[in-house]
Design a protein around this motif. Structure first.
Motif, short mmCIF file in Angstrom:
data_model
loop_
_atom_site.label_atom_id
_atom_site.label_comp_id
_atom_site.label_asym_id
_atom_site.label_seq_id
_atom_site.Cartn_x
_atom_site.Cartn_y
_atom_site.Cartn_z
N UNK A 25 8.99 -6.51 -4.56
CA UNK A 25 9.67 -5.97 -3.66
C UNK A 25 9.72 -4.58 -3.25
N UNK A 26 9.46 -3.97 -4.45
CA UNK A 26 9.25 -2.63 -4.42
C UNK A 26 7.93 -2.26 -3.71
N UNK A 27 6.68 -2.93 -3.49
CA UNK A 27 5.71 -3.06 -2.74
C UNK A 27 6.17 -3.13 -1.05
N UNK A 28 6.72 -4.34 -0.93
CA UNK A 28 7.33 -4.54 0.62
C UNK A 28 8.08 -3.50 1.06
N UNK A 29 8.87 -2.73 0.18
CA UNK A 29 9.69 -1.85 0.82
C UNK A 29 8.81 -0.72 1.56
N UNK A 30 7.72 -0.43 1.28
CA UNK A 30 6.70 0.58 2.09
C UNK A 30 6.39 0.00 3.28
N UNK A 77 -6.34 2.31 2.02
CA UNK A 77 -6.49 3.10 0.72
C UNK A 77 -5.20 4.12 0.37
N UNK A 78 -4.86 4.58 1.37
CA UNK A 78 -3.64 5.29 1.31
C UNK A 78 -2.27 4.65 0.91
N UNK A 79 -1.97 3.56 1.75
CA UNK A 79 -1.04 2.70 1.13
C UNK A 79 -1.00 2.07 -0.30
N UNK A 119 -2.67 4.59 12.50
CA UNK A 119 -2.89 3.38 11.94
C UNK A 119 -3.00 3.31 10.58
N UNK A 120 -3.57 4.41 9.89
CA UNK A 120 -4.02 4.51 8.53
C UNK A 120 -2.75 4.34 7.19
N UNK A 121 -1.88 4.56 7.81
CA UNK A 121 -0.65 4.70 6.64
C UNK A 121 -0.42 3.32 6.07
N UNK A 140 8.16 -1.40 6.04
CA UNK A 140 9.23 -0.67 6.92
C UNK A 140 8.94 0.90 6.98
N UNK A 141 8.47 1.55 6.10
CA UNK A 141 8.34 2.96 6.22
C UNK A 141 6.88 3.37 6.89
N UNK A 142 5.96 2.64 6.33
CA UNK A 142 4.57 3.03 6.68
C UNK A 142 3.74 2.47 8.00
N UNK A 143 4.40 1.05 8.51
CA UNK A 143 3.81 0.21 9.50
C UNK A 143 3.72 1.17 10.93
N UNK A 144 3.07 0.38 11.77
CA UNK A 144 2.83 0.94 12.94
C UNK A 144 4.22 1.20 13.71
N UNK A 145 5.46 0.78 13.47
CA UNK A 145 6.37 0.77 14.10
C UNK A 145 7.63 1.26 13.25
N UNK A 146 7.05 1.68 11.89
CA UNK A 146 7.89 1.95 10.88
C UNK A 146 8.33 3.37 10.84
N UNK A 147 9.30 3.60 9.80
CA UNK A 147 10.17 4.83 10.07
C UNK A 147 9.33 6.22 10.08
N UNK A 148 8.23 6.33 9.50
CA UNK A 148 7.50 7.62 9.37
C UNK A 148 6.91 7.76 10.65
N UNK A 149 6.17 6.61 11.22
CA UNK A 149 5.72 6.85 12.50
C UNK A 149 6.78 7.30 13.80
#
Length: 292
Positions: free
Chosen positions: A126-131, A162-164, A156-158, A133-142
């Motif tokens: 669950x803690x992995x999956x939580x990243x 290797x970064x994720x 794209x590389x978020x 929505x944050x790092x995805x192409x349509x995620x919060x960070x982008x």
């Protein structure tokens, strides 16, 4: 009485020794034994052959200086391990230092330490999956970066990179560095710090010459925790790397999925040997048994 006194420590250690034997020594012995067996597409046959180890390092020596698949996989895994170790050490040491020296109240220390454990109340997956929505192409960070006008296209590389994988490792395992370092810092005699300060030492000098040397046992133990977990991990790399990043643990998991148990066991033995060499190197730098 002297005989009873001599036997008593062994009787007290017997339950733990039995658990250690049943759940660690015997399984490891079975893995080593299976690593010498032969196998086909349909069966596994008891034997004593080194072919599985030769398959693990197939033509690795003759291809030098070009790295074979096994060496590239180990290099990738060791690179992740080194980066994650460095990041967790910096973050873990900072958090432990703040809790041990900046927070004066023992009650507040305990409360803040308990807060650090909150992420462990949920599953690692669950803690992995939580990243995502944050790092995805349509995620919060982008979306935030696009909204601020800093980028025109999603980065794209978020995610699935290797970064994720690295950021997830740091998120999952930093606490394993915090706990032993924090425990070591609590044992530091505060009069030593006061003496250094009275002698005119600056804050950085106290940190480098007093606190860091006296925390080296916690640093070594935390390093062992982080290194051993990262070296054998395959779930985080598979999930956050989009099944595109190689690691030793992922290789073993793939071999097991194809029922290639002997070669997977050989790979596991080689991985265990590599991890043990790293741990031996750490214990050469810090004598953990003497320092505890």
């Amino acid at each position: 009485m002297s005989q009873r006194g001599g036997i008593a420590p062994y009787l007290q250690a017997a339950p733990l020794a039995l658990v250690f034997l049943l759940f660690l020594v015997i399984p490891l012995a079975i893995i080593v034994m299976v690593s010498f067996w032969t196998y086909t597409d349909y069966s596994i046959q008891p034997a004593f052959e080194v072919q599985n180890y030769l398959d693990v390092f197939d033509r690795c020596i003759v291809r030098l200086p070009t790295l074979c698949t096994t060496f590239r996989t180990y290099l990738s895994t060791l690179t992740f391990c080194a980066i994650v170790w460095a990041l967790t050490l910096v973050i873990g040491f900072t958090v432990a230092y703040f809790l041990a020296f900046e927070v004066r109240s023992p009650t507040v220390q305990s409360l803040l330490f308990l807060v650090c454990t909150i992420p462990f109340w949920t599953s690692n997956v669950i803690r992995m999956i939580s990243w995502i929505p944050l790092l995805g192409r349509s995620g919060l960070v982008n979306q935030a970066l696009i909204g601020l006008g800093l980028i025109d296209q999603p980065i794209e590389w978020l995610l699935y990179s290797s970064f994720s994988v690295t950021i997830t490792f740091v998120h999952l395992f930093t606490f394993f560095m915090v706990v032993p370092i924090y425990n070591s810092m609590l044992r530091i005699d505060r009069s030593l710090i006061e003496a250094a300060r009275d002698a005119g030492a600056s804050g950085w000098q106290i940190l480098w010459n007093v606190i860091v040397p006296l925390s080296k046992t916690g640093i070594a133990i935390g390093s062992i925790f982080v290194i051993t977990i990262v070296m054998g991990d395959f779930i985080t790399i598979g999930l956050m790397g989009g099944q595109q990043i190689a690691s030793v643990g992922k290789t073993i998991q793939t071999e097991i999925s194809y029922l290639q148990f002997p070669v997977a066991a050989a790979n596991a033995v080689v991985l265990l040997g590599t991890v043990l060499l790293i741990i031996v190197g750490l214990t050469r730098v810090v004598d953990i048994r003497r320092e505890l």
